[in-house]
Design a protein around this motif. Structure first.
Motif, PDB file in Angstrom:
ATOM      1  N   ASP A  88       7.518   4.100   6.833  1.00  0.00           N
ATOM      2  CA  ASP A  88       8.506   5.035   7.365  1.00  0.00           C
ATOM      3  C   ASP A  88       9.818   4.842   6.615  1.00  0.00           C
ATOM      4  OD1 ASP A  88       9.540   2.675   8.409  1.00  0.00           O
ATOM      5  OD2 ASP A  88       9.232   3.216  10.500  1.00  0.00           O
ATOM      6  N   GLY A  89      10.833   5.648   6.968  1.00  0.00           N
ATOM      7  CA  GLY A  89      12.118   5.567   6.284  1.00  0.00           C
ATOM      8  C   GLY A  89      12.806   4.230   6.447  1.00  0.00           C
ATOM      9  N   ALA A  90      12.723   3.635   7.637  1.00  0.00           N
ATOM     10  CA  ALA A  90      13.363   2.344   7.880  1.00  0.00           C
ATOM     11  C   ALA A  90      12.733   1.250   7.028  1.00  0.00           C
ATOM     12  CB  ALA A  90      13.277   1.986   9.361  1.00  0.00           C
ATOM     13  N   THR A  91      11.426   1.281   6.892  1.00  0.00           N
ATOM     14  CA  THR A  91      10.732   0.317   6.038  1.00  0.00           C
ATOM     15  C   THR A  91      11.108   0.539   4.577  1.00  0.00           C
ATOM     16  OG1 THR A  91       8.906   0.246   7.600  1.00  0.00           O
ATOM     17  CG2 THR A  91       8.460  -0.574   5.391  1.00  0.00           C
ATOM     18  N   ALA A  92      11.251   1.800   4.176  1.00  0.00           N
ATOM     19  CA  ALA A  92      11.675   2.104   2.807  1.00  0.00           C
ATOM     20  C   ALA A  92      13.057   1.509   2.544  1.00  0.00           C
ATOM     21  CB  ALA A  92      11.678   3.609   2.569  1.00  0.00           C
ATOM     22  N   LEU A  93      13.950   1.584   3.534  1.00  0.00           N
ATOM     23  CA  LEU A  93      15.278   0.996   3.369  1.00  0.00           C
ATOM     24  C   LEU A  93      15.195  -0.520   3.241  1.00  0.00           C
ATOM     25  CD1 LEU A  93      18.309   1.185   3.147  1.00  0.00           C
ATOM     26  CD2 LEU A  93      18.423   1.294   5.659  1.00  0.00           C
ATOM     27  N   ALA A  94      14.351  -1.148   4.036  1.00  0.00           N
ATOM     28  CA  ALA A  94      14.176  -2.605   3.928  1.00  0.00           C
ATOM     29  C   ALA A  94      13.652  -2.983   2.545  1.00  0.00           C
ATOM     30  CB  ALA A  94      13.247  -3.109   5.027  1.00  0.00           C
ATOM     31  N   GLU A  95      12.720  -2.215   2.022  1.00  0.00           N
ATOM     32  CA  GLU A  95      12.200  -2.470   0.673  1.00  0.00           C
ATOM     33  C   GLU A  95      13.283  -2.263  -0.376  1.00  0.00           C
ATOM     34  OE1 GLU A  95       9.437  -3.762  -0.344  1.00  0.00           O
ATOM     35  OE2 GLU A  95       8.233  -3.711   1.472  1.00  0.00           O
ATOM     36  N   ALA A  96      14.140  -1.270  -0.166  1.00  0.00           N
ATOM     37  CA  ALA A  96      15.237  -1.021  -1.104  1.00  0.00           C
ATOM     38  C   ALA A  96      16.233  -2.180  -1.090  1.00  0.00           C
ATOM     39  CB  ALA A  96      15.936   0.286  -0.766  1.00  0.00           C
ATOM     40  N   ALA A  97      16.539  -2.702   0.094  1.00  0.00           N
ATOM     41  CA  ALA A  97      17.450  -3.847   0.200  1.00  0.00           C
ATOM     42  C   ALA A  97      16.862  -5.064  -0.500  1.00  0.00           C
ATOM     43  CB  ALA A  97      17.737  -4.151   1.670  1.00  0.00           C
ATOM     44  N   THR A  98      15.573  -5.265  -0.350  1.00  0.00           N
ATOM     45  CA  THR A  98      14.886  -6.368  -1.022  1.00  0.00           C
ATOM     46  C   THR A  98      14.927  -6.170  -2.541  1.00  0.00           C
ATOM     47  OG1 THR A  98      13.427  -6.646   0.870  1.00  0.00           O
ATOM     48  CG2 THR A  98      12.698  -7.615  -1.188  1.00  0.00           C
ATOM     49  N   ALA A  99      14.654  -4.954  -2.981  1.00  0.00           N
ATOM     50  CA  ALA A  99      14.673  -4.658  -4.419  1.00  0.00           C
ATOM     51  C   ALA A  99      16.069  -4.884  -4.993  1.00  0.00           C
ATOM     52  CB  ALA A  99      14.223  -3.222  -4.673  1.00  0.00           C
ATOM     53  N   LEU A 134       6.490   8.831   7.135  1.00  0.00           N
ATOM     54  CA  LEU A 134       6.342   8.862   5.686  1.00  0.00           C
ATOM     55  C   LEU A 134       7.610   8.307   5.055  1.00  0.00           C
ATOM     56  CD1 LEU A 134       4.967   9.938   3.080  1.00  0.00           C
ATOM     57  CD2 LEU A 134       6.002  12.142   3.586  1.00  0.00           C
ATOM     58  N   GLY A 135       7.538   7.103   4.533  1.00  0.00           N
ATOM     59  CA  GLY A 135       8.697   6.491   3.897  1.00  0.00           C
ATOM     60  C   GLY A 135       8.819   6.925   2.457  1.00  0.00           C
ATOM     61  N   LEU A 136       9.951   7.520   2.131  1.00  0.00           N
ATOM     62  CA  LEU A 136      10.217   7.968   0.770  1.00  0.00           C
ATOM     63  C   LEU A 136      11.089   6.932   0.059  1.00  0.00           C
ATOM     64  CD1 LEU A 136      11.173  11.662   1.599  1.00  0.00           C
ATOM     65  CD2 LEU A 136       8.925  10.770   0.951  1.00  0.00           C
ATOM     66  N   PHE A 137      10.812   6.703  -1.200  1.00  0.00           N
ATOM     67  CA  PHE A 137      11.571   5.745  -2.009  1.00  0.00           C
ATOM     68  C   PHE A 137      11.685   6.341  -3.400  1.00  0.00           C
ATOM     69  CE2 PHE A 137      12.514   2.175  -4.636  1.00  0.00           C
ATOM     70  CZ  PHE A 137      12.958   1.128  -3.839  1.00  0.00           C
ATOM     71  N   ALA A 138      12.903   6.488  -3.879  1.00  0.00           N
ATOM     72  CA  ALA A 138      13.132   7.022  -5.225  1.00  0.00           C
ATOM     73  C   ALA A 138      14.180   6.157  -5.915  1.00  0.00           C
ATOM     74  CB  ALA A 138      13.600   8.472  -5.148  1.00  0.00           C
TER      75      ALA A 138
END
Length: 192
Positions: free
Chosen positions: A15-26, A157-161
């Motif tokens: 989801d979007g929140a998980t995508a944000l967590a992945e972005a913070a990790t990245a 649906l988590g989006l990551f760009a």
């Protein structure tokens, strides 16, 4: 990619929140720094997901930047920036429906060597400027509003760009088929 103004996009996150967590990790991996600045006007469930995600690890550290007028003040963000900040999260529209001054925040963050993560609603990007155009390095969002029906609690649906420079830090994988030196079929993982 077109909506977010980025070079690569992926939709393999929960989801979007998980995508944000992945972005913070990245961002922490990319910069080698351990702090992410979060706006007070970030959706509470996204903030809770980040706290849960990092509670056992302790990194990246999450610091909340106040939004007394309902949105981030770029000058206040600048005061929070130091050499430990990996990224500044810019939610737009934010939880209060305000549009942030992403360009000013991005300029301040980049001047201190930090990345900018845009948490942007993809539906809003039909009328708002793409995060990549105002300086975001990574953009995330919740794609459920693009038309997927909620069936038994999903699918979200988590989006990551991201920009091309950060492609190898994008979560998820693309499996490609190739031929090895002996002419045998082989599979390779790209991205991470």
């Amino acid at each position: 990619c077109a909506l977010y103004g980025m070079d690569a996009a992926n939709a393999s996150l929960y989801d979007g929140a998980t995508a944000l967590a992945e972005a913070a990790t990245a961002a922490a991996r990319i910069t080698g720094r351990g702090t992410n600045l979060l706006p007070e006007a970030l959706a509470p469930d996204w903030r809770d997901t980040l706290k849960t995600y990092f509670s056992a690890r302790g990194e990246p550290k999450l610091v909340t930047v106040p939004c007394p007028a309902g949105r981030l003040d770029p000058a206040d963000v600048e005061k929070h920036l130091d050499d430990t900040v990996a990224a500044v999260v810019v939610a737009t529209p934010n939880y209060f429906g305000q549009i942030e001054d992403g360009a000013a925040i991005a300029a301040a963050a980049h001047a201190r060597g930090a990345l900018v993560i845009a948490a942007a609603d993809p539906v809003s990007l039909g009328v708002l400027e793409a995060p990549g155009a105002w300086g975001a390095d990574i953009a995330v969002g919740e794609g459920q509003g693009l038309g997927n029906a909620l069936n038994y609690g999903g699918p979200y649906l988590g989006l990551f760009a991201c920009k091309k420079a950060h492609l190898r830090h994008m979560p998820g994988r693309i499996v490609g088929m190739t031929t090895d030196a002996a002419g045998q079929r082989g599979y390779v993982l790209t991205l991470q």
